[in-house]
Structure formats: structure tokens, C-alpha cells
Design a protein around this motif. Structure first.
Motif, PDB file in Angstrom:
ATOM      1  N   TYR A   1      74.789 -21.559-136.667  1.00 30.91           N
ATOM      2  CA  TYR A   1      76.200 -20.913-137.762  1.00 30.91           C
ATOM      3  C   TYR A   1      76.488 -22.163-138.926  1.00 30.91           C
ATOM      4  O   TYR A   1      76.269 -21.904-139.580  1.00 30.91           O
ATOM      5  CB  TYR A   1      77.257 -20.424-137.120  1.00 30.91           C
ATOM      6  CG  TYR A   1      77.146 -18.904-136.230  1.00 30.91           C
ATOM      7  CD1 TYR A   1      77.335 -18.293-137.435  1.00 30.91           C
ATOM      8  CD2 TYR A   1      77.119 -19.401-134.458  1.00 30.91           C
ATOM      9  CE1 TYR A   1      77.013 -17.275-136.481  1.00 30.91           C
ATOM     10  CE2 TYR A   1      77.001 -17.504-134.592  1.00 30.91           C
ATOM     11  CZ  TYR A   1      76.898 -16.559-134.967  1.00 30.91           C
ATOM     12  OH  TYR A   1      76.659 -15.288-134.619  1.00 30.91           O
ATOM     13  N   ALA A   2      76.433 -23.266-138.159  1.00 35.45           N
ATOM     14  CA  ALA A   2      76.869 -24.502-138.745  1.00 35.45           C
ATOM     15  C   ALA A   2      75.908 -24.664-140.219  1.00 35.45           C
ATOM     16  O   ALA A   2      76.297 -24.985-141.493  1.00 35.45           O
ATOM     17  CB  ALA A   2      77.128 -25.585-138.143  1.00 35.45           C
ATOM     18  N   ALA A   3      74.044 -24.384-139.816  1.00 29.94           N
ATOM     19  CA  ALA A   3      73.709 -24.967-140.535  1.00 29.94           C
ATOM     20  C   ALA A   3      73.489 -24.150-141.635  1.00 29.94           C
ATOM     21  O   ALA A   3      72.605 -24.004-142.584  1.00 29.94           O
ATOM     22  CB  ALA A   3      72.086 -25.108-140.195  1.00 29.94           C
ATOM     23  N   ILE A   4      73.874 -22.528-141.280  1.00 32.36           N
ATOM     24  CA  ILE A   4      73.353 -21.164-142.247  1.00 32.36           C
ATOM     25  C   ILE A   4      74.954 -21.194-144.076  1.00 32.36           C
ATOM     26  O   ILE A   4      74.293 -21.313-144.758  1.00 32.36           O
ATOM     27  CB  ILE A   4      74.025 -19.910-141.590  1.00 32.36           C
ATOM     28  CG1 ILE A   4      72.569 -19.425-140.909  1.00 32.36           C
ATOM     29  CG2 ILE A   4      74.329 -18.864-142.772  1.00 32.36           C
ATOM     30  CD1 ILE A   4      71.497 -19.474-141.530  1.00 32.36           C
ATOM     31  N   ARG A   5      75.697 -22.059-142.604  1.00 32.46           N
ATOM     32  CA  ARG A   5      76.739 -22.788-143.849  1.00 32.46           C
ATOM     33  C   ARG A   5      76.408 -23.501-144.956  1.00 32.46           C
ATOM     34  O   ARG A   5      76.467 -23.321-145.481  1.00 32.46           O
ATOM     35  CB  ARG A   5      77.775 -22.922-143.301  1.00 32.46           C
ATOM     36  CG  ARG A   5      79.050 -21.514-142.655  1.00 32.46           C
ATOM     37  CD  ARG A   5      80.101 -22.295-141.736  1.00 32.46           C
ATOM     38  NE  ARG A   5      79.984 -22.407-140.931  1.00 32.46           N
ATOM     39  CZ  ARG A   5      79.935 -22.490-139.716  1.00 32.46           C
ATOM     40  NH1 ARG A   5      79.687 -20.827-139.347  1.00 32.46           N
ATOM     41  NH2 ARG A   5      79.853 -22.962-139.014  1.00 32.46           N
ATOM     42  N   ALA A   6      76.063 -24.798-144.183  1.00 32.50           N
ATOM     43  CA  ALA A   6      75.691 -25.513-144.663  1.00 32.50           C
ATOM     44  C   ALA A   6      74.486 -25.112-145.874  1.00 32.50           C
ATOM     45  O   ALA A   6      74.339 -26.192-147.028  1.00 32.50           O
ATOM     46  CB  ALA A   6      74.877 -26.289-143.999  1.00 32.50           C
ATOM     47  N   TYR A   7      73.598 -24.586-145.743  1.00 33.39           N
ATOM     48  CA  TYR A   7      72.005 -24.443-146.354  1.00 33.39           C
ATOM     49  C   TYR A   7      72.802 -23.433-147.990  1.00 33.39           C
ATOM     50  O   TYR A   7      72.732 -23.600-148.486  1.00 33.39           O
ATOM     51  CB  TYR A   7      71.027 -23.431-145.472  1.00 33.39           C
ATOM     52  CG  TYR A   7      70.214 -22.790-146.781  1.00 33.39           C
ATOM     53  CD1 TYR A   7      68.863 -23.910-146.418  1.00 33.39           C
ATOM     54  CD2 TYR A   7      69.861 -21.481-146.811  1.00 33.39           C
ATOM     55  CE1 TYR A   7      68.609 -23.484-147.781  1.00 33.39           C
ATOM     56  CE2 TYR A   7      68.482 -21.029-147.128  1.00 33.39           C
ATOM     57  CZ  TYR A   7      68.444 -21.615-147.623  1.00 33.39           C
ATOM     58  OH  TYR A   7      66.940 -21.368-149.012  1.00 33.39           O
ATOM     59  N   GLU A   8      74.086 -22.860-146.981  1.00 35.85           N
ATOM     60  CA  GLU A   8      73.976 -21.954-148.516  1.00 35.85           C
ATOM     61  C   GLU A   8      75.238 -22.535-149.174  1.00 35.85           C
ATOM     62  O   GLU A   8      74.967 -22.630-151.064  1.00 35.85           O
ATOM     63  CB  GLU A   8      74.783 -20.590-147.886  1.00 35.85           C
ATOM     64  CG  GLU A   8      74.288 -19.533-147.343  1.00 35.85           C
ATOM     65  CD  GLU A   8      75.245 -18.348-146.441  1.00 35.85           C
ATOM     66  OE1 GLU A   8      76.074 -18.616-146.464  1.00 35.85           O
ATOM     67  OE2 GLU A   8      75.081 -17.240-146.748  1.00 35.85           O
ATOM     68  N   ARG A   9      75.451 -23.708-148.495  1.00 39.05           N
ATOM     69  CA  ARG A   9      76.457 -24.473-149.455  1.00 39.05           C
ATOM     70  C   ARG A   9      75.671 -25.484-150.501  1.00 39.05           C
ATOM     71  O   ARG A   9      75.552 -25.782-151.947  1.00 39.05           O
ATOM     72  CB  ARG A   9      77.012 -25.790-148.666  1.00 39.05           C
ATOM     73  CG  ARG A   9      78.737 -25.434-147.918  1.00 39.05           C
ATOM     74  CD  ARG A   9      79.560 -26.046-148.378  1.00 39.05           C
ATOM     75  NE  ARG A   9      79.083 -27.409-146.628  1.00 39.05           N
ATOM     76  CZ  ARG A   9      79.641 -26.593-145.464  1.00 39.05           C
ATOM     77  NH1 ARG A   9      80.008 -25.283-145.185  1.00 39.05           N
ATOM     78  NH2 ARG A   9      78.728 -26.795-144.996  1.00 39.05           N
ATOM     79  N   ARG A  10      74.404 -26.215-149.836  1.00 37.14           N
ATOM     80  CA  ARG A  10      73.623 -26.432-150.422  1.00 37.14           C
ATOM     81  C   ARG A  10      72.828 -25.870-151.806  1.00 37.14           C
ATOM     82  O   ARG A  10      72.049 -26.543-153.248  1.00 37.14           O
ATOM     83  CB  ARG A  10      72.477 -26.811-149.420  1.00 37.14           C
ATOM     84  CG  ARG A  10      70.864 -28.211-149.657  1.00 37.14           C
ATOM     85  CD  ARG A  10      70.228 -28.053-149.175  1.00 37.14           C
ATOM     86  NE  ARG A  10      70.714 -29.164-148.231  1.00 37.14           N
ATOM     87  CZ  ARG A  10      69.687 -29.868-147.444  1.00 37.14           C
ATOM     88  NH1 ARG A  10      68.408 -29.462-146.534  1.00 37.14           N
ATOM     89  NH2 ARG A  10      70.514 -30.490-146.602  1.00 37.14           N
ATOM     90  N   CYS A  11      72.502 -24.598-151.418  1.00 40.50           N
ATOM     91  CA  CYS A  11      72.061 -23.661-152.214  1.00 40.50           C
ATOM     92  C   CYS A  11      72.873 -23.454-153.337  1.00 40.50           C
ATOM     93  O   CYS A  11      72.305 -23.593-154.820  1.00 40.50           O
ATOM     94  CB  CYS A  11      71.547 -22.319-152.008  1.00 40.50           C
ATOM     95  SG  CYS A  11      70.129 -22.468-150.547  1.00 40.50           S
ATOM     96  N   ALA A  12      74.003 -23.376-153.257  1.00 40.18           N
ATOM     97  CA  ALA A  12      74.985 -22.901-154.388  1.00 40.18           C
ATOM     98  C   ALA A  12      74.968 -24.384-154.977  1.00 40.18           C
ATOM     99  O   ALA A  12      75.578 -24.231-155.902  1.00 40.18           O
ATOM    100  CB  ALA A  12      76.336 -22.650-153.597  1.00 40.18           C
ATOM    101  N   ASP A  13      75.051 -26.104-154.609  1.00 39.27           N
ATOM    102  CA  ASP A  13      75.244 -26.904-155.284  1.00 39.27           C
ATOM    103  C   ASP A  13      73.963 -26.828-155.786  1.00 39.27           C
ATOM    104  O   ASP A  13      74.205 -27.684-157.346  1.00 39.27           O
ATOM    105  CB  ASP A  13      75.362 -27.228-154.428  1.00 39.27           C
ATOM    106  CG  ASP A  13      76.746 -28.480-153.671  1.00 39.27           C
ATOM    107  OD1 ASP A  13      77.404 -26.989-153.959  1.00 39.27           O
ATOM    108  OD2 ASP A  13      76.560 -28.900-152.584  1.00 39.27           O
ATOM    109  N   ARG A  14      72.436 -26.503-155.749  1.00 44.01           N
ATOM    110  CA  ARG A  14      71.703 -26.415-156.479  1.00 44.01           C
ATOM    111  C   ARG A  14      71.672 -25.530-157.956  1.00 44.01           C
ATOM    112  O   ARG A  14      71.082 -25.947-158.721  1.00 44.01           O
ATOM    113  CB  ARG A  14      70.403 -25.759-155.953  1.00 44.01           C
ATOM    114  CG  ARG A  14      69.643 -27.205-155.297  1.00 44.01           C
ATOM    115  CD  ARG A  14      68.125 -26.654-154.292  1.00 44.01           C
ATOM    116  NE  ARG A  14      68.223 -26.918-152.821  1.00 44.01           N
ATOM    117  CZ  ARG A  14      68.089 -25.728-152.370  1.00 44.01           C
ATOM    118  NH1 ARG A  14      66.863 -26.137-152.438  1.00 44.01           N
ATOM    119  NH2 ARG A  14      68.880 -25.556-151.077  1.00 44.01           N
TER     120      ARG A  14
END
Length: 188
Positions: free
Chosen positions: A172-185
């Protein structure tokens, strides 16, 4: 019927077979040599645990004394080393397969390693503290860096991480971090 031909050409072979002296059972040295031959052939494919080699030899009908002697010799020559096997297994599955600790532990237990050895190998894993980042990287590979479009894709991401052996809270934490990373990109 011609006089040159024997009426039963296989009769001589049968007579010779019946007259052959009974074979003696193999000696202990011969049984050990056979067990070692089977074990070396099995080890030539990849590293194995002591339990895997024992099971392989027993499956092939090698007697218990020969199995013990062969395994003892392989341990003495350091062809078998469960500690080394476990350490390499952990490193390879992390690096090559991107597995989480749950799947690695399960794989080690399936090879017949005792729980304390599995726990020591996982505790010695240099990437144990990076499991969250490894899970995010697994998502990045799975989705090729593209943002998750909806809940269905988030579920796919969770299934991917669960299959790779990451704990649910890490997933779950990785999904949230991945979504933040994609949004930052996307913002950058």
C-alpha cells in the motif's frame, strides 16, 4: 529348415544367462561411489541444500547409509553449505527477481532449510531496509513509469507486489509512493 540354422537362435543366450553366476550386491564403496555420482550430477545444475540432495538420492533408491556418507563427504568438501546457499538465494531473488522477503522466506523453506537459518539469511540481507524502495521499483517496471489510471490499476499493482512477496502494508505504501513519483514527473 536348413541344417546350418539353429532351430532356436536365442537358446544359447538363455543357457548362458542361466549359467552365469549370481551377481553379488554392490559393496559399500560402490554404493557410495554411485551416490556421489548422482549427487555431483545433481549439483552440477545449480547449488542445492543438504535436504534437496538427500531427497534426490533417496528418490533414486540410494540406501540411507550411502546417503549419509555421500552428504557427509559433500559437506566436508564444502560442495554443500546451507548458510552459503541461503545467503545467495536471498541476494539473487532480491537482485534478479525483485522479490520481497515473504516470497524469499517461502522459497527458502521449500528447499528444506530450517526456520532459524531462513531468519538469519533474511536478517543478513543488505537490502532488507530498502524493501519499500524495491516495491516502488517493481511497480515502476510493471507499469513502465506510467501513472496508475484508476482503482483497477492500483489493484493490479497490489497483486503484483503481493505475488512478489511484499507485505501488504509495504505494498500500500509503495502504491502511494509510486503515484506521488508519477505526479512529480508529470508536474516537472
Amino acid at each position: 529348415m536348413s541344417p546350418d540354422r539353429d532351430p532356436d537362435p536365442g537358446a544359447d543366450d538363455l543357457t548362458e544367462a542361466r549359467e552365469a553366476p549370481p551377481q553379488e550386491p554392490p559393496s559399500a564403496e560402490e554404493r557410495l561411489a554411485h551416490a556421489l555420482k548422482l549427487a555431483y550430477r545433481h549439483l552440477a545444475k545449480r547449488d542445492r541444500t543438504e535436504a534437496e540432495v538427500r531427497a534426490h538420492l533417496e528418490k533414486r533408491g540410494v540406501d540411507a547409509a550411502s546417503v549419509d556418507a555421500a552428504v557427509g563427504e559433500l559437506l566436508e568438501l564444502e560442495y554443500l553449505d546451507d548458510e552459503r546457499y541461503a545467503q545467495r538465494y536471498v541476494e539473487d531473488r532480491r537482485r534478479l527477481e525483485g522479490w520481497g522477503h515473504l516470497r524469499i522466506a517461502d522459497g527458502l523453506r521449500r528447499t528444506g532449510l530450517p526456520r532459524p537459518l531462513v531468519e538469519r539469511a533474511l536478517a543478513a540481507d543488505p537490502h532488507a531496509d530498502d524493501e519499500h524502495e524495491l516495491a516502488v521499483e517493481a511497480l515502476d517496471r510493471r507499469f513502465a513509469g506510467r501513472a496508475l489510471a484508476d482503482d483497477r490499476e492500483r489493484q493490479k499493482g497490489l497483486r503484483t507486489l503481493a505475488t512478489k512477496g511484499f507485505p501488504l502494508d509495504t505494498a500500500y505504501a509503495a502504491i502511494r509512493a509510486y503515484e506521488r513519483r508519477c505526479a512529480d514527473r508529470d508536474d516537472g
